[in-house]
Design an enzyme around this catalytic site. Structure first.
Site, PDB file in Angstrom:
ATOM      1  N   HIS A 292     -41.123  52.163 -12.320  1.00  0.00           N
ATOM      2  CA  HIS A 292     -40.391  53.458 -12.370  1.00  0.00           C
ATOM      3  C   HIS A 292     -41.424  54.633 -12.463  1.00  0.00           C
ATOM      4  O   HIS A 292     -42.676  54.524 -12.846  1.00  0.00           O
ATOM      5  CB  HIS A 292     -39.867  53.359 -13.793  1.00  0.00           C
ATOM      6  CG  HIS A 292     -38.512  52.422 -13.863  1.00  0.00           C
ATOM      7  ND1 HIS A 292     -37.197  53.035 -13.531  1.00  0.00           N
ATOM      8  CD2 HIS A 292     -38.459  51.143 -13.761  1.00  0.00           C
ATOM      9  CE1 HIS A 292     -36.361  51.768 -13.621  1.00  0.00           C
ATOM     10  NE2 HIS A 292     -37.175  50.947 -13.802  1.00  0.00           N
TER      11      HIS A 292
ATOM     12  N   ASN B  94     -38.271  52.880  -8.582  1.00  0.00           N
ATOM     13  CA  ASN B  94     -37.080  53.666  -8.998  1.00  0.00           C
ATOM     14  C   ASN B  94     -37.477  54.960  -9.519  1.00  0.00           C
ATOM     15  O   ASN B  94     -38.331  55.212 -10.408  1.00  0.00           O
ATOM     16  CB  ASN B  94     -36.698  52.655 -10.181  1.00  0.00           C
ATOM     17  CG  ASN B  94     -36.073  51.178  -9.788  1.00  0.00           C
ATOM     18  OD1 ASN B  94     -35.178  51.105  -9.079  1.00  0.00           O
ATOM     19  ND2 ASN B  94     -37.222  50.434  -9.891  1.00  0.00           N
TER      20      ASN B  94
ATOM     21  N   ASN C 276     -22.884  50.373 -13.805  1.00  0.00           N
ATOM     22  CA  ASN C 276     -23.730  49.790 -12.922  1.00  0.00           C
ATOM     23  C   ASN C 276     -23.211  48.412 -12.619  1.00  0.00           C
ATOM     24  O   ASN C 276     -22.977  47.462 -13.773  1.00  0.00           O
ATOM     25  CB  ASN C 276     -25.087  49.764 -13.576  1.00  0.00           C
ATOM     26  CG  ASN C 276     -26.082  49.056 -12.759  1.00  0.00           C
ATOM     27  OD1 ASN C 276     -27.038  48.790 -13.285  1.00  0.00           O
ATOM     28  ND2 ASN C 276     -25.968  48.966 -11.434  1.00  0.00           N
TER      29      ASN C 276
ATOM     30  N   CYS D 193     -28.841  52.795 -14.972  1.00  0.00           N
ATOM     31  CA  CYS D 193     -29.929  51.770 -15.008  1.00  0.00           C
ATOM     32  C   CYS D 193     -30.678  51.576 -16.075  1.00  0.00           C
ATOM     33  O   CYS D 193     -31.379  52.538 -16.936  1.00  0.00           O
ATOM     34  CB  CYS D 193     -30.887  52.315 -14.106  1.00  0.00           C
ATOM     35  SG  CYS D 193     -32.356  51.556 -13.770  1.00  0.00           S
ATOM     36  N   GLY D 194     -30.586  50.197 -16.572  1.00  0.00           N
ATOM     37  CA  GLY D 194     -31.217  49.935 -17.847  1.00  0.00           C
ATOM     38  C   GLY D 194     -32.743  49.958 -17.751  1.00  0.00           C
ATOM     39  O   GLY D 194     -33.146  50.465 -19.056  1.00  0.00           O
ATOM     40  N   THR D 195     -33.464  49.519 -17.206  1.00  0.00           N
ATOM     41  CA  THR D 195     -34.708  49.588 -17.178  1.00  0.00           C
ATOM     42  C   THR D 195     -35.230  51.040 -16.843  1.00  0.00           C
ATOM     43  O   THR D 195     -36.094  51.383 -17.513  1.00  0.00           O
ATOM     44  CB  THR D 195     -35.323  48.769 -15.862  1.00  0.00           C
ATOM     45  OG1 THR D 195     -34.941  49.370 -14.438  1.00  0.00           O
ATOM     46  CG2 THR D 195     -35.212  47.276 -16.005  1.00  0.00           C
ATOM     47  N   GLY D 196     -34.485  51.946 -16.123  1.00  0.00           N
ATOM     48  CA  GLY D 196     -34.743  53.380 -15.983  1.00  0.00           C
ATOM     49  C   GLY D 196     -34.597  53.818 -17.309  1.00  0.00           C
ATOM     50  O   GLY D 196     -35.384  54.735 -17.511  1.00  0.00           O
TER      51      GLY D 196
ATOM     52  N   GLU E 104     -32.016  54.259  -7.725  1.00  0.00           N
ATOM     53  CA  GLU E 104     -32.401  52.990  -7.847  1.00  0.00           C
ATOM     54  C   GLU E 104     -33.123  52.384  -6.799  1.00  0.00           C
ATOM     55  O   GLU E 104     -32.102  52.459  -5.619  1.00  0.00           O
ATOM     56  CB  GLU E 104     -31.372  52.052  -8.462  1.00  0.00           C
ATOM     57  CG  GLU E 104     -31.631  50.621  -9.204  1.00  0.00           C
ATOM     58  CD  GLU E 104     -30.956  49.779 -10.036  1.00  0.00           C
ATOM     59  OE1 GLU E 104     -31.109  48.828 -10.435  1.00  0.00           O
ATOM     60  OE2 GLU E 104     -29.836  50.761 -10.083  1.00  0.00           O
ATOM     61  N   ARG E 105     -34.369  51.801  -6.828  1.00  0.00           N
ATOM     62  CA  ARG E 105     -34.867  51.020  -5.657  1.00  0.00           C
ATOM     63  C   ARG E 105     -33.712  50.361  -4.798  1.00  0.00           C
ATOM     64  O   ARG E 105     -33.355  49.318  -5.384  1.00  0.00           O
ATOM     65  CB  ARG E 105     -36.295  50.536  -5.948  1.00  0.00           C
ATOM     66  CG  ARG E 105     -36.731  49.552  -5.014  1.00  0.00           C
ATOM     67  CD  ARG E 105     -38.151  49.059  -5.341  1.00  0.00           C
ATOM     68  NE  ARG E 105     -37.752  48.176  -6.465  1.00  0.00           N
ATOM     69  CZ  ARG E 105     -38.583  47.302  -6.925  1.00  0.00           C
ATOM     70  NH1 ARG E 105     -39.977  47.323  -6.550  1.00  0.00           N
ATOM     71  NH2 ARG E 105     -38.292  46.292  -7.865  1.00  0.00           N
TER      72      ARG E 105
ATOM     73  N   CYS F 244     -33.103  43.752 -14.492  1.00  0.00           N
ATOM     74  CA  CYS F 244     -32.235  44.508 -14.479  1.00  0.00           C
ATOM     75  C   CYS F 244     -31.528  44.624 -15.871  1.00  0.00           C
ATOM     76  O   CYS F 244     -31.057  43.527 -16.301  1.00  0.00           O
ATOM     77  CB  CYS F 244     -31.077  44.130 -13.539  1.00  0.00           C
ATOM     78  SG  CYS F 244     -29.708  45.303 -13.394  1.00  0.00           S
ATOM     79  N   GLY F 245     -31.842  45.430 -16.579  1.00  0.00           N
ATOM     80  CA  GLY F 245     -31.631  45.769 -17.997  1.00  0.00           C
ATOM     81  C   GLY F 245     -29.812  45.723 -17.934  1.00  0.00           C
ATOM     82  O   GLY F 245     -29.493  44.799 -19.014  1.00  0.00           O
ATOM     83  N   ASN F 246     -29.002  46.277 -17.494  1.00  0.00           N
ATOM     84  CA  ASN F 246     -27.589  46.265 -17.548  1.00  0.00           C
ATOM     85  C   ASN F 246     -26.941  44.891 -17.213  1.00  0.00           C
ATOM     86  O   ASN F 246     -26.128  44.357 -17.682  1.00  0.00           O
ATOM     87  CB  ASN F 246     -26.930  47.294 -16.671  1.00  0.00           C
ATOM     88  CG  ASN F 246     -27.192  48.847 -17.148  1.00  0.00           C
ATOM     89  OD1 ASN F 246     -27.124  48.929 -18.521  1.00  0.00           O
ATOM     90  ND2 ASN F 246     -27.332  49.670 -16.186  1.00  0.00           N
TER      91      ASN F 246
END
Length: 264
Positions: free
Chosen positions: A151, A182, A14, A208-211, A199-200, A74-76
């Site tokens: 999500h 997402n 990502n 996707c970190g938040t995913g 991802e949106r 965005c976690g990543n």
């Protein structure tokens, strides 16, 4: 025209172009972000990250998807920014303050508390976000979680059998999600999760970190797994831990690709 420096980084594939506006201003509009995101004619990235000064944290982070739209979390990217700073730090985002801990070759992020109320996702109408009475073909009775961004999560036998290129944009723009969403499709086995994410504003991503956080939280709520849980994405593995009532911990790798300059 003056060239502007950037750093290209990624978390499990990502990828991000990171611009540091703490010293000299960087002004961008949606069309510029879209042009820079073009993988044939620009830099190429899933998200553009713009760093700035913060009076609440070590740094302020703005996040723009490849389509030019600004998003909350965005976690990543948060892991990559901590690695770029080279120290434990607090990052101010539209989703709130995120604390990061730099480990040997990974970064641990406190992603804050998940939200489950229908109007916090947000959804267009009230419903139980743990067992939503909706579906899209084989994606039935999904769950919804907000991890600073919205999500929706569906559990299936095989995430790789789902036509995400077709269903992802359909669900992302469904009127049920007034701010878009997402889309996460996952399976569970031996206290581990296999996950794919549409991802949106960016499309199908390597990670996707938040995913990963949203899907792990959903699986824990449904008692399919217990934390900490390994989440396997196409780009690699993240470790997510969450206990109901607490904050989410996300641990994963980061990588620097290259540095460069571009005329804006």
């Amino acid at each position: 025209m003056t060239a502007t420096a950037f750093t290209k980084m990624h978390g499990l594939g990502n990828d991000f172009a990171i611009f540091d506006a703490r010293v000299a201003p960087v002004h961008l509009h949606e069309a510029q972000v879209r042009a820079l995101a073009d993988r044939q004619r620009g830099i190429g990235f899933d998200q553009l990250i713009l760093l700035g000064q913060s009076d609440k944290a070590d740094v302020h982070m703005r996040i723009f998807n490849a389509n030019g739209g600004e998003v909350e979390a965005c976690g990543n990217a948060t892991r990559c920014v901590i690695a770029l700073l080279g120290k434990d730090a607090v990052i101010e985002t539209r989703a709130g303050l995120l604390k990061g801990e730099l480990l040997d070759d990974t970064v641990r992020i406190d992603m804050g508390e998940p939200r489950f109320d229908w109007d916090a996702i947000p959804l267009a109408q009230p419903m139980d976000t743990m067992d939503m009475p909706v579906g899209w073909e084989m994606l039935e009775r999904p769950m919804a979680v907000n991890i600073g961004n919205p999500h929706v999560i569906a559990f299936v036998d095989d995430p790789y059998a789902v036509d995400m290129a077709r269903l992802g944009p359909q669900i992302e723009t469904d009127p049920l999600f007034p701010e878009g969403v997402n889309v996460n499709v996952a399976s569970v086995s031996d206290n581990a999760i296999t996950l794919r994410v549409w991802e949106r504003g960016a499309g199908l991503t390597e990670a996707c970190g938040t995913g990963a956080c949203a899907t792990a939280v959903a699986a824990i709520r449904r008692k399919l797994v217990s934390g900490p849980v390994a989440v396997h994405l196409p780009g690699g593995k993240l470790t997510i831990d969450w206990q109901p009532g607490g904050t989410i911990s996300m641990t994963g790798p980061f990588a620097s690709a290259f540095t460069g300059e571009v005329e804006l």
